[in-house]
Design a protein around this motif. Structure first.
Motif, mmCIF file in Angstrom:
data_model
loop_
_atom_site.group_PDB
_atom_site.id
_atom_site.type_symbol
_atom_site.label_atom_id
_atom_site.label_comp_id
_atom_site.label_asym_id
_atom_site.label_seq_id
_atom_site.Cartn_x
_atom_site.Cartn_y
_atom_site.Cartn_z
ATOM 1 N N LYS A 12 0.840 -1.207 0.000
ATOM 2 C CA LYS A 12 0.000 0.000 0.000
ATOM 3 C C LYS A 12 0.874 1.255 0.000
ATOM 4 N N TRP A 13 1.866 1.284 0.894
ATOM 5 C CA TRP A 13 2.700 2.484 0.997
ATOM 6 C C TRP A 13 3.664 2.604 -0.161
ATOM 7 N N ASP A 14 4.061 1.492 -0.726
ATOM 8 C CA ASP A 14 4.883 1.553 -1.948
ATOM 9 C C ASP A 14 4.097 2.207 -3.083
ATOM 10 N N LEU B 151 10.386 6.394 13.993
ATOM 11 C CA LEU B 151 9.561 5.364 13.348
ATOM 12 C C LEU B 151 8.727 5.958 12.222
ATOM 13 N N ALA B 152 8.915 5.376 11.042
ATOM 14 C CA ALA B 152 8.191 5.727 9.825
ATOM 15 C C ALA B 152 8.645 7.064 9.258
ATOM 16 N N LEU B 153 9.819 7.020 8.663
ATOM 17 C CA LEU B 153 10.400 8.226 8.049
ATOM 18 C C LEU B 153 9.631 8.633 6.805
ATOM 19 N N GLY B 154 8.984 7.691 6.156
ATOM 20 C CA GLY B 154 8.235 8.000 4.937
ATOM 21 C C GLY B 154 9.141 8.590 3.875
ATOM 22 N N THR B 155 8.676 9.668 3.233
ATOM 23 C CA THR B 155 9.490 10.312 2.195
ATOM 24 C C THR B 155 10.416 11.363 2.803
ATOM 25 N N GLY B 156 10.470 11.402 4.114
ATOM 26 C CA GLY B 156 11.428 12.284 4.788
ATOM 27 C C GLY B 156 10.955 13.719 4.959
ATOM 28 N N LEU B 157 9.652 13.951 4.830
ATOM 29 C CA LEU B 157 9.141 15.327 4.983
ATOM 30 C C LEU B 157 9.494 15.908 6.356
ATOM 31 N N ASP B 158 9.595 15.034 7.371
ATOM 32 C CA ASP B 158 9.871 15.518 8.730
ATOM 33 C C ASP B 158 11.307 16.007 8.911
ATOM 34 N N ILE C 258 13.338 4.139 10.599
ATOM 35 C CA ILE C 258 12.856 2.930 9.920
ATOM 36 C C ILE C 258 11.529 3.212 9.206
ATOM 37 N N ASP C 259 11.232 2.381 8.248
ATOM 38 C CA ASP C 259 9.937 2.442 7.562
ATOM 39 C C ASP C 259 9.713 1.093 6.897
ATOM 40 N N ILE C 260 8.460 0.725 6.756
ATOM 41 C CA ILE C 260 8.151 -0.581 6.155
ATOM 42 C C ILE C 260 8.262 -0.538 4.623
ATOM 43 N N SER C 261 8.195 0.667 4.060
ATOM 44 C CA SER C 261 8.110 0.777 2.605
ATOM 45 C C SER C 261 9.437 1.212 1.968
ATOM 46 N N PRO C 262 10.027 0.335 1.156
ATOM 47 C CA PRO C 262 11.291 0.712 0.509
ATOM 48 C C PRO C 262 11.128 1.894 -0.447
ATOM 49 N N CYS D 98 14.825 -0.573 6.294
ATOM 50 C CA CYS D 98 13.490 -0.875 5.809
ATOM 51 C C CYS D 98 12.941 -2.061 6.604
ATOM 52 N N ILE D 99 12.295 -1.763 7.710
ATOM 53 C CA ILE D 99 11.747 -2.846 8.536
ATOM 54 C C ILE D 99 10.373 -2.477 9.086
ATOM 55 N N ASP D 100 9.671 -3.515 9.449
ATOM 56 C CA ASP D 100 8.344 -3.392 10.040
ATOM 57 C C ASP D 100 8.519 -3.133 11.536
ATOM 58 N N VAL D 101 7.740 -2.224 12.092
ATOM 59 C CA VAL D 101 7.863 -1.955 13.532
ATOM 60 C C VAL D 101 7.607 -3.219 14.354
ATOM 61 N N HIS D 102 6.787 -4.130 13.827
ATOM 62 C CA HIS D 102 6.474 -5.349 14.573
ATOM 63 C C HIS D 102 7.622 -6.345 14.582
ATOM 64 N N ALA D 103 8.626 -6.099 13.748
ATOM 65 C CA ALA D 103 9.722 -7.084 13.645
ATOM 66 C C ALA D 103 11.078 -6.391 13.724
ATOM 67 N N THR E 115 7.754 9.574 16.601
ATOM 68 C CA THR E 115 6.880 9.154 15.500
ATOM 69 C C THR E 115 6.201 10.400 14.930
ATOM 70 N N SER E 116 5.821 10.327 13.676
ATOM 71 C CA SER E 116 5.112 11.459 13.072
ATOM 72 C C SER E 116 4.092 10.906 12.080
ATOM 73 N N CYS E 117 2.846 11.109 12.364
ATOM 74 C CA CYS E 117 1.753 10.574 11.532
ATOM 75 C C CYS E 117 2.007 9.105 11.211
ATOM 76 N N SER F 18 -1.202 4.705 10.580
ATOM 77 C CA SER F 18 -0.862 3.847 9.446
ATOM 78 C C SER F 18 -0.412 2.442 9.843
ATOM 79 N N VAL F 19 0.150 2.308 11.031
ATOM 80 C CA VAL F 19 0.584 0.980 11.470
ATOM 81 C C VAL F 19 -0.671 0.143 11.723
ATOM 82 N N PRO F 20 -0.798 -1.009 11.064
ATOM 83 C CA PRO F 20 -2.066 -1.745 11.113
ATOM 84 C C PRO F 20 -2.454 -2.283 12.493
HETATM 85 C C1 SAM Z 1 1.368 8.822 6.799
HETATM 86 S S1 SAM Z 1 2.986 8.203 6.448
HETATM 87 C C2 SAM Z 1 3.974 9.303 7.442
HETATM 88 C C3 SAM Z 1 5.361 9.466 6.929
HETATM 89 C C4 SAM Z 1 6.164 10.599 7.574
HETATM 90 N N1 SAM Z 1 6.397 10.373 8.983
HETATM 91 C C5 SAM Z 1 5.491 11.927 7.329
HETATM 92 O O1 SAM Z 1 4.829 12.447 8.263
HETATM 93 O O2 SAM Z 1 5.606 12.465 6.225
HETATM 94 C C6 SAM Z 1 2.988 6.681 7.342
HETATM 95 C C7 SAM Z 1 4.259 5.866 7.173
HETATM 96 O O3 SAM Z 1 4.186 4.731 8.043
HETATM 97 C C8 SAM Z 1 4.849 3.655 7.418
HETATM 98 N N2 SAM Z 1 4.388 2.405 8.039
HETATM 99 C C9 SAM Z 1 3.139 1.882 8.021
HETATM 100 N N3 SAM Z 1 3.106 0.715 8.697
HETATM 101 C C10 SAM Z 1 4.356 0.496 9.164
HETATM 102 C C11 SAM Z 1 4.941 -0.560 9.913
HETATM 103 N N4 SAM Z 1 4.235 -1.610 10.310
HETATM 104 N N5 SAM Z 1 6.265 -0.488 10.210
HETATM 105 C C12 SAM Z 1 7.009 0.583 9.800
HETATM 106 N N6 SAM Z 1 6.504 1.612 9.074
HETATM 107 C C13 SAM Z 1 5.191 1.565 8.756
HETATM 108 C C14 SAM Z 1 4.445 3.807 5.959
HETATM 109 O O4 SAM Z 1 5.312 3.130 5.088
HETATM 110 C C15 SAM Z 1 4.492 5.330 5.789
HETATM 111 O O5 SAM Z 1 5.737 5.756 5.305
#
Ligand code: SAM
Lengths: 204, 89
Positions: free
Chosen positions: A9-11, A47-54, A67-71, A92-97, A110-112, A116-118
């Protein structure tokens, strides 16, 4: 949702994410993020750098593991990481692992993310494990609302948004507590929906 | 009336996604949805009781939409701010 689905989804969103989130939202939230991230010190997990907007709101000279789940999200973040006047190591790792040792980090940011974490409580428990006793959890998050009509609207929105991206109705403050953290402060920035949360792991 | 409320909210939802890109996600989405819902409700309610011209309905919708934005602004004034906990419990 399986973690492979979350990654996919995030890819998929990665190429469009900055268009959606990088303008109005970033401009509005920048001062609050800057204020929150100004506390960065010691060994930091983001946790969850995303595209690095932060990254533009990080204080300079810090040593951050992000870290982030999406390469593909991390790929988009590359130029911002390179421009940061400090060190950002990405994984590139899942927070759960997460492979980190228990009590490894001094602080976690964390930021937003927990929209998103399921499995948010499990994800937060994983953070609790890798945070040192007494260490701080600093979150910038949007959540659901406790109040009518906002609660119902955010629930309705989630039916749409969760397919393509984040959920709008998470109970993140409750989830933080449920994961074992002690809440210090909740700062509502817009309604009770956009907020910063400061919590810590109880010292032993 | 009850059909107009979700219709107003849905219209608000679509518009709010577009506006959210430039004006900021939640701060645009929530007020636009509330104003859509309120105008849908008010116009739907009045339409059910009386015959309205398009102009009257549009004016009524716009006025209730503005009231919706005002409502969110007031609610924001009440809900914003810091709450501290002891960290115990
Ligand atoms: C809404 S974006 C926020 C990205 C960034 N922090 C920002 O504010 O621009 C949510 C991010 O959470 C990551 N994410 C979702 N589930 C995750 C998980 N289980 N482990 C690590 N990252 C996860 C997604 O890949 C996505 O980059």
């Amino acid at each position: 949702m399986a973690d492979a689905d979350t990654r996919a989804k995030w890819d998929r969103i990665a190429p469009h994410f900055d268009f959606m989130a990088g303008r109005g939202a970033e401009a509005r939230w920048k001062p609050f993020k800057q204020q929150l991230f100004s506390h960065m010190e010691g060994r930091i997990l983001f946790l969850a750098l995303g595209t690095g907007l932060d990254i533009a709101t990080f204080p300079p000279g810090r040593d951050i593991t992000a870290i982030d789940i999406s390469p593909r999200m991390l790929e988009q973040a590359r130029p911002r990481i390179e421009a940061y006047p400090g060190t950002i190591r990405t994984e590139c790792i899942d927070v759960h692992a997460m492979p980190f040792a228990p009590d490894h980090f001094d602080q976690i940011y964390t930021s937003c993310t927990f929209c998103s974490v399921p499995r948010p409580v499990e994800g937060l428990r994983a953070l609790h494990r890798v945070l040192k006793p007494g260490g701080g959890l600093f979150m910038f998050e949007h959540t659901g609302s406790r109040y009518y009509p906002f609660r119902y609207m955010l629930n309705a929105m989630t039916l749409l948004t969760e397919r393509a991206g984040p959920a709008m109705n998470r109970r993140t403050v409750d989830n933080v507590r449920a994961a074992g953290f002690k809440i210090l402060e909740v700062n509502n920035i817009f309604l009770d929906v956009v907020k910063t949360v400061t919590a810590f792991k109880a010292p032993v | 009336m009850f059909a107009m409320m979700p219709l107003g909210m849905l219209t608000g939802l679509v518009l709010s996604f577009i506006a959210g890109i430039w004006l900021g996600a939640m701060e645009a989405m929530v007020p636009i949805m509330v104003s859509g819902e309120l105008s849908g409700m008010v116009v739907g309610m009045i339409c059910a009781m009386d015959v309205l011209s398009f102009r009257q309905a549009a004016l009524l919708g716009a006025a209730s939409g503005l009231a919706g934005i005002l409502l969110v602004w007031l609610a924001n004034g009440m809900l914003r701010g810091i709450s501290r906990e002891t960290g115990i419990g």
